[in-house]
Design a protein around this motif. Structure first.
Motif, PDB file in Angstrom:
ATOM      1  N   ASN A   1      -6.848  -0.253  -5.860  1.00  0.00           N
ATOM      2  CA  ASN A   1      -7.659   0.954  -5.837  1.00  0.00           C
ATOM      3  C   ASN A   1      -6.827   2.166  -5.407  1.00  0.00           C
ATOM      4  O   ASN A   1      -5.968   2.075  -4.525  1.00  0.00           O
ATOM      5  N   ASP A   2      -7.045   3.282  -6.113  1.00  0.00           N
ATOM      6  CA  ASP A   2      -6.292   4.523  -5.890  1.00  0.00           C
ATOM      7  C   ASP A   2      -4.828   4.422  -6.322  1.00  0.00           C
ATOM      8  O   ASP A   2      -4.037   5.337  -6.075  1.00  0.00           O
TER       9      ASP A   2
ATOM     10  N   VAL B   1      -5.406  -5.812  -5.030  1.00  0.00           N
ATOM     11  CA  VAL B   1      -6.144  -4.588  -4.692  1.00  0.00           C
ATOM     12  C   VAL B   1      -5.298  -3.404  -5.132  1.00  0.00           C
ATOM     13  O   VAL B   1      -4.233  -3.147  -4.580  1.00  0.00           O
TER      14      VAL B   1
ATOM     15  N   MET C   1       0.836  -1.203   0.000  1.00  0.00           N
ATOM     16  CA  MET C   1       0.000   0.000   0.000  1.00  0.00           C
ATOM     17  C   MET C   1       0.873   1.256   0.000  1.00  0.00           C
ATOM     18  O   MET C   1       1.815   1.376   0.804  1.00  0.00           O
TER      19      MET C   1
ATOM     20  N   ASN D   1      -3.070  -0.886  -2.669  1.00  0.00           N
ATOM     21  CA  ASN D   1      -3.835   0.346  -2.551  1.00  0.00           C
ATOM     22  C   ASN D   1      -2.918   1.556  -2.581  1.00  0.00           C
ATOM     23  O   ASN D   1      -1.976   1.653  -1.791  1.00  0.00           O
ATOM     24  N   GLY D   2      -3.200   2.488  -3.478  1.00  0.00           N
ATOM     25  CA  GLY D   2      -2.446   3.736  -3.526  1.00  0.00           C
ATOM     26  C   GLY D   2      -1.007   3.581  -3.976  1.00  0.00           C
ATOM     27  O   GLY D   2      -0.214   4.525  -3.864  1.00  0.00           O
TER      28      GLY D   2
ATOM     29  N   ASP E   1      -8.963  -5.407  -8.119  1.00  0.00           N
ATOM     30  CA  ASP E   1      -9.699  -4.194  -7.757  1.00  0.00           C
ATOM     31  C   ASP E   1      -8.886  -2.979  -8.195  1.00  0.00           C
ATOM     32  O   ASP E   1      -7.885  -2.630  -7.565  1.00  0.00           O
TER      33      ASP E   1
ATOM     34  N   GLN F   1      -1.864  -6.538  -1.783  1.00  0.00           N
ATOM     35  CA  GLN F   1      -2.566  -5.296  -1.464  1.00  0.00           C
ATOM     36  C   GLN F   1      -1.724  -4.142  -2.009  1.00  0.00           C
ATOM     37  O   GLN F   1      -0.635  -3.863  -1.508  1.00  0.00           O
TER      38      GLN F   1
END
Length: 572
Positions: A464-465, A462, A424, A444-445, A482, A442
């Protein structure tokens, strides 16, 4: 033992060319008659040698015990019964013939403790007084009439023993050092003695001159006869000793036992410590730059703020060691065991960690700029906010690792296993990820600006962002991924597998999705300005009612376009 007189008698008769009276006299002695006799002598010689060795050990042990007890005796209110001069002479007589073995020392300590007729503190003080004077060379530099090593040498020559003056002096001094080390080790286990008996082999450091060189001079003096002499004689007795602030630069200490020893603030630069045992040792703030520690055991060692720059640690064991804020730049840690070690804020710039094991190690905020971690085992490692810019992690196993906020820009990640890892807000800009595994990760970002992820397994990740602008994801597997609210400006997703991927709210402006599989993908609220979907599979794709398709290219050649979308766009 009962056969020894008879064997000795046979030997005397054999040497003199006579026969024992209790054997029959033969007129003619055949040559074959010597064979069984010779075999008897050979067996007897071995038995005699064995018994003589044991007898000599028992005699030495008894003499040592008796004298160590005697040297602390005194009449009430008077001096010691054995004066300093007598003590020093006796020490040379007892300890000048050869090195004490661990067997003798352990038995001696057991006898002293069990029979409890000794005075440890007084004995320590007297032996330490001798050791300090010996280190200064007072005994060997004394005039002939007062020279104790010379006197001992004359006695050994008279006994036909092949030994030199330096050997006599070195054996004596090192044997006293061994006894002092054992006294110190014993005292630290006794509440009433631990604060009174503290032995510093290199002398106690002071504020005027922090480093002490007394022990280094002892090592070099001992090794003048034979390289490794000190390590061979004293090495196994260094356990739990106090070397705080000692200067041991360039020392030869191969295979020594520093287990539980205090080496905090010591200088060991350029020393040879191959195969040394530092288990649970305190090396906080020690300087070990350019030191050879190959094959060393540093399990559980305290290396906080230590300097190990350019050190050779190949094959060393650093399991559960504390390397917090340790300097390890350009160090060779290839094939090391560093599992469960603490390496937060450590500097590993340019370090070689190829094939190393760092399972569950903590490298949070560590600097690994340009480090080589290829084929390393980094399962479940903590690399939060670490700097891995331009590092080589090809073939490394980072499954389950935590790399949140980590700098992985321009990093080589060929065939790296990052499955189920947490990345992340990590920066993977321009990273080389060909053949890497990122399934279930993961992200994210995370930032993938210009990164090469072609053919990478990103299933169920994942993202997202995340920012994947300009990155290459051609033929990548993003099934079930995602990507909601992700930035994919100009991203190459040609022939990528986006089956059941969530792209809602993402920005795909200028992205290339030609030949991609978007079956059941979610494109609601996605920005598709100048996006290329030539020959892309849009079967069962979901989109929002207000989805803008005007700028999309290649819709006419897209496959399996839903009927509702065709009707909406007038493509019937």
């Amino acid at each position: 033992m009962s056969q020894l007189p008879q064997v000795w008698k046979l030997l005397q008769n054999y040497v003199k060319g006579t026969r024992s009276e209790d054997r029959p006299i033969k007129k003619h002695l055949e040559s074959t008659a010597f064979l069984p006799l010779r075999k008897k002598f050979q067996k007897a010689d071995k038995k005699i040698s064995f018994h003589q060795d044991n007898l000599q050990k028992d005699i030495l042990l008894q003499q040592l015990q008796t004298n160590l007890e005697l040297w602390t005796e005194s009449e009430e209110g008077s001096e010691f019964n054995v004066s300093d001069r007598q003590l020093y002479a006796k020490i040379y007589n007892l300890l000048g013939n050869g090195a004490l073995t661990s067997e003798i020392v352990e038995k001696l300590m057991d006898l002293l403790i069990t029979e409890n007729r000794w005075q440890p503190l007084l004995l320590f003080q007297r032996l330490e007084g001798f050791y300090v004077r010996w280190c200064r060379g007072e005994f060997i530099d004394a005039p002939p009439g007062d020279n104790l090593p010379q006197r001992k040498l004359i006695e050994t020559i008279a006994q036909n023993q092949a030994i030199g003056l330096r050997q006599v002096d070195i054996y004596t001094g090192l044997n006293v050092l061994i006894l002092l080390l054992k006294l110190h080790f014993y005292a630290q286990t006794q509440e009433e003695l631990r604060h009174h008996i503290n032995f510093y082999p290199s002398s106690q450091p002071d504020t005027d001159s922090f480093f002490t060189s007394q022990l280094l001079r002892v090592i070099n003096y001992s090794d003048a006869i034979e390289i490794g002499n000190f390590s061979n004689i004293v090495g196994e007795f260094l356990q739990g000793a106090n070397f705080r602030g000692a200067y041991l630069g360039d020392a030869n200490l191969t295979g020594v036992n520093f287990r539980g020893a205090n080496l905090s603030g010591a200088y060991l630069g350029d020393a040879n410590l191959t195969g040394a045992n530092f288990q649970d040792a305190n090396l906080a703030g020690a300087n070990l730059g350019d030191t050879n520690l190959s094959g060393a055991n540093l399990t559980g060692a305290n290396l906080i703020n230590a300097d190990l720059s350019s050190a050779n640690l190949t094959g060393a064991n650093l399991t559960s060691a504390n390397l917090d804020r340790t300097e390890l730049s350009r160090a060779d840690l290839s094939s090391c065991q560093i599992n469960n070690a603490e390496l937060s804020h450590a500097n590993l710039s340019g370090a070689n960690l190829r094939d190393a094991e760092l399972i569950s190690a903590n490298l949070a905020n560590a600097v690994l700029f340009g480090a080589n971690l290829s084929d390393a085992n980094l399962k479940n490692v903590n690399l939060n906010h670490a700097d891995l810019c331009r590092a080589d992690l090809s073939g490394a196993d980072l499954s389950g690792a935590v790399l949140n906020g980590t700098n992985l820009s321009d990093t080589i990640l060929f065939s790296t296993n990052l499955s189920a890892a947490s990345l992340m807000a990590a920066d993977l800009s321009y990273a080389k990820l060909n053949g890497a595994k990122l399934n279930d990760a993961q992200l994210n970002g995370a930032m993938f600006l210009g990164a090469d992820l072609s053919g990478v397994d990103l299933s169920r990740v994942v993202l997202n962002d995340a920012d994947l602008s300009g990155s290459i994801l051609s033929e990548a597997d993003l099934s079930g991924a995602d990507l909601s609210d992700a930035v994919l400006l100009g991203t190459d997703l040609s022939f990528a597998n986006l089956n059941n991927a969530n792209l809602s709210g993402s920005n795909l402006s200028g992205a290339m999705l030609n030949g991609a599989d978007l079956t059941e993908a979610n494109l609601s609220y996605t920005i598709l300005d100048d996006t290329d979907v030539t020959e892309a599979n849009l079967e069962a794709t979901n989109w929002g009612e207000k989805q803008q398709w005007e700028g999309v290219r290649g819709l006419g050649t897209a496959l399996n376009v839903p009927l509702a979308l065709k009707k909406q766009l007038g493509l019937d």
